[in-house]
Design a protein around this motif. Structure first.
Motif, PDB file in Angstrom:
ATOM      1  N   UNK A  48       8.121 -14.889  47.211  1.00 38.85           N
ATOM      2  CA  UNK A  48       6.785 -14.509  46.761  1.00 38.85           C
ATOM      3  C   UNK A  48       6.849 -13.850  45.382  1.00 38.85           C
ATOM      4  N   UNK A  49       7.831 -12.984  45.169  1.00 35.40           N
ATOM      5  CA  UNK A  49       7.972 -12.354  43.852  1.00 35.40           C
ATOM      6  C   UNK A  49       8.292 -13.390  42.783  1.00 35.40           C
ATOM      7  N   UNK A  50       9.108 -14.404  43.136  1.00 33.00           N
ATOM      8  CA  UNK A  50       9.391 -15.456  42.150  1.00 33.00           C
ATOM      9  C   UNK A  50       8.132 -16.230  41.798  1.00 33.00           C
ATOM     10  N   UNK A  51       7.341 -16.586  42.822  1.00 31.32           N
ATOM     11  CA  UNK A  51       6.128 -17.353  42.533  1.00 31.32           C
ATOM     12  C   UNK A  51       5.199 -16.572  41.607  1.00 31.32           C
ATOM     13  N   UNK A  52       5.058 -15.272  41.861  1.00 30.44           N
ATOM     14  CA  UNK A  52       4.199 -14.462  40.992  1.00 30.44           C
ATOM     15  C   UNK A  52       4.771 -14.386  39.577  1.00 30.44           C
ATOM     16  N   UNK A  53       6.090 -14.224  39.462  1.00 34.69           N
ATOM     17  CA  UNK A  53       6.732 -14.176  38.150  1.00 34.69           C
ATOM     18  C   UNK A  53       6.472 -15.479  37.390  1.00 34.69           C
ATOM     19  N   UNK A  54       6.628 -16.607  38.093  1.00 35.39           N
ATOM     20  CA  UNK A  54       6.438 -17.911  37.453  1.00 35.39           C
ATOM     21  C   UNK A  54       4.989 -18.119  37.043  1.00 35.39           C
ATOM     22  N   UNK A  55       4.078 -17.806  37.932  1.00 32.72           N
ATOM     23  CA  UNK A  55       2.668 -18.029  37.610  1.00 32.72           C
ATOM     24  C   UNK A  55       2.195 -17.094  36.493  1.00 32.72           C
ATOM     25  N   UNK A  56       2.707 -15.873  36.482  1.00 34.19           N
ATOM     26  CA  UNK A  56       2.338 -14.958  35.389  1.00 34.19           C
ATOM     27  C   UNK A  56       2.830 -15.501  34.043  1.00 34.19           C
ATOM     28  N   UNK A  57       4.021 -16.113  34.069  1.00 32.88           N
ATOM     29  CA  UNK A  57       4.597 -16.618  32.816  1.00 32.88           C
ATOM     30  C   UNK A  57       3.920 -17.892  32.351  1.00 32.88           C
ATOM     31  N   UNK A  58       3.444 -18.716  33.287  1.00 26.63           N
ATOM     32  CA  UNK A  58       2.980 -20.051  32.933  1.00 26.63           C
ATOM     33  C   UNK A  58       1.465 -20.213  32.920  1.00 26.63           C
ATOM     34  N   UNK A  59       0.772 -19.512  33.809  1.00 24.26           N
ATOM     35  CA  UNK A  59      -0.673 -19.727  33.882  1.00 24.26           C
ATOM     36  C   UNK A  59      -1.466 -18.461  34.124  1.00 24.26           C
ATOM     37  N   UNK A  60      -0.808 -17.372  34.453  1.00 24.49           N
ATOM     38  CA  UNK A  60      -1.506 -16.120  34.666  1.00 24.49           C
ATOM     39  C   UNK A  60      -1.870 -15.876  36.120  1.00 24.49           C
ATOM     40  N   UNK A  61      -1.851 -14.604  36.514  1.00 25.25           N
ATOM     41  CA  UNK A  61      -2.251 -14.156  37.848  1.00 25.25           C
ATOM     42  C   UNK A  61      -3.251 -13.016  37.658  1.00 25.25           C
TER      43      UNK A  61
END
Length: 533
Positions: A380-393
């Motif tokens: 879950x932390x990885x998914x948030x890290x990736x989405x923050x870097x690529x499309x925003x959360x």
């Protein structure tokens, strides 16, 4: 009957209940029995009537089973009593129970030392009890306790005991490696010798795991002719546990070509049933469990992932969905681009593989893992890290500050108590909040304070619960001033489970980082689900 048919006998509710730290209620037992029935298990051993109130309650109101047969467990008659006049034996004949399993001695040493009974009398106890049961129920099962030790000590006597049970009408004669000390080649040889005396379609095997060979021993016994296998879910049992049916079933069906009451469709429920038991026991599933563990089909090394992307058979012995599991592509400091792209696909993140941000993300993962983060166990932390870097959360809330106070003191009753209190200042949807909460420890207090603020705004967080909390010191040379990694496992009422990670020189700050990710992940996934609907 096909010689390829193997019958499955589950003793989780009886043998499994002897596991240290396990305490089933009658409700637990009934629920687990129904899951075993749905899976396709042939026999479910409910417990020992008359031994304790829990088992009495289960047999007084037995669960309705559609495919499995409920078995009552007990022991052969006592010396000096007839089968008809032994109250313990009579207690096994419960209304609606059509299978009775009785344990008896087959090792001369046990007869003489443990129970002080003459060898001839012990053999008569077995025969009388089985004959009595066979006349009253559909199936009488004899569990030959310590059979393999007995066979090694005195093969003629051990064989005479199991032959007595078979000739008295036992549907199954089950050879028990009670001490768990026999090895697979010995099991196969001894079961083969017994199969020359008792037909294999009347022979069963019951192994304990004291040498880590219970599954191998069970499979060896089937190779030698046994056609009933006893075991427990997840290998529960006294000492080192019993043979693990969760491993035995797919090995029998997928590797050895045997038929069981579990269909191919049923087999897809295996992971669910394994994890259901852990949920009942309020414990974390074994991540490394064969077939059903989270890591059973997890790939971390970049070389492995690249090959799995081409064809999963490169590094998977079966398709994970066959047993209801799923492939995981882990992202860590050992990852390559293929790991990251594969994880994107799993979480539904569409991105051009040539996007420069992918390399930036991979560099960030490796840098953060060098600082102590571990994303291969915190998806879950990885998914948030990736989405923050690529499309925003979305920033659902921001904690401007928090303060946690611990107080250890003697109260007015002279009792030593510890209290934790957390004060937070947060911004939620543009509004400022300040609140205070107490808890059982600093992390619980911080969580309680956050929920005070968040629940009125985000009621969907009400069913979020923290089911596991792990702390690891990353610089043990000075543990009191160390970098700390906190892993939190969360769950909700819809069956979702996710893991988050936080790292800091302060354990409370590390815990907050992991907690923040957990709350954010729950809100984000809920928002995604609402949009999809």
């Amino acid at each position: 009957m096909s010689d390829k048919r193997v019958y499955l006998y589950d003793s989780t509710l009886r043998d499994g209940a002897q596991t240290q730290g396990v305490d089933f209620s009658a409700t637990d037992k009934a629920a687990i029995a129904r899951e075993l029935d749905a899976l396709g298990i042939d026999y479910v051993e409910g417990g020992w009537p008359g031994a304790n109130p829990t088992d009495d309650a289960l047999f007084a109101n037995p669960p309705v089973l559609r495919r499995a047969r409920l078995s009552a467990f007990g022991m052969t008659r006592r010396s000096g009593r007839s089968a008809e006049n032994d109250p313990s034996l009579q207690a096994l004949f419960c209304p609606g129970v059509r299978v009775v399993t009785m344990v008896g001695k087959t090792w001369d040493f046990q007869c003489e030392v443990a129970i002080g009974v003459a060898l001839d009398e012990n053999r008569k106890m077995i025969a009388d009890s089985i004959a009595h049961a066979a006349a009253r129920v559909d199936e009488a099962v004899f569990d030959a306790e310590h059979f393999f030790d007995g066979y090694k000590s005195n093969p003629d006597y051990a064989l005479s005991c199991v032959r007595a049970a078979y000739e008295a009408g036992a549907r199954w004669v089950v050879l028990c490696d009670t001490n768990g000390g026999t090895l697979p080649h010995q099991i196969e040889a001894i079961v083969g010798a017994v199969a020359a005396v008792i037909p294999g379609d009347h022979l069963g095997i019951h192994c304990h795991n004291d040498t880590e060979n219970a599954v191998a021993n069970s499979l060896a016994a089937v190779r030698a002719g046994a056609r009933q296998v006893q075991g427990t879910l997840n290998g529960l049992g006294e000492r080192c546990g019993n043979a693990n049916l969760v491993s035995i079933i797919p090995n029998l069906m997928l590797k050895m070509g045997f038929e069981t009451g579990v269909s191919e469709h049923d087999l897809r429920q295996l992971t669910h049933v394994s994890r259901m038991l852990d949920e009942r026991l309020n414990r974390a599933p074994n991540r490394n469990a064969a077939f059903v563990g989270d890591s059973a089909f997890a790939h971390k090394g970049g070389l492995h992932v690249s090959a799995v992307e081409r064809d999963p058979r490169c590094y998977e012995h079966i398709a994970p969905e066959t047993v209801g599991n799923a492939r995981q592509i882990l992202v860590s400091n050992q990852s390559g681009r293929s790991n990251v792209i594969a994880r994107f696909r799993e979480i539904g993140l569409e991105i051009d593989p040539g996007e420069p941000k992918v390399n930036d993300l991979l560099d960030a993962v490796k840098r953060r893992e060098s600082e102590g983060y571990a994303y291969d166990g915190a998806e879950a932390s990885f998914e948030l890290l990736a989405r923050r870097a690529l499309e925003g959360v979305p920033e659902y809330f921001r904690l401007n500050s928090f303060r946690v106070i611990d107080e250890r003191r003697w109260n007015a009753r002279g009792q030593l108590i510890t209290l934790s209190e957390a004060t937070i200042k947060a911004v939620v949807q543009g509004r400022d909040y300040m609140t205070v909460a107490e808890g059982n420890g600093p992390i619980n207090a911080l969580d309680a304070a956050l929920r005070k603020v968040l629940l009125p705004v985000y009621p969907q967080l009400a069913d979020l619960r923290l089911v596991d909390y792990k702390v690891r010191i990353l610089t043990p040379d000075d543990a009191t001033a160390a970098i700390t990694r906190v892993m939190i496992e969360s769950a909700d009422s819809k069956g979702g489970r996710w893991n988050t990670v936080g790292v800091s020189g302060n354990i409370i700050d590390a815990s907050y980082n992991a907690l923040h990710d957990s709350l954010t992940y729950k809100l984000f996934k809920g928002e995604q689900a609402s949009r999809a609907a």
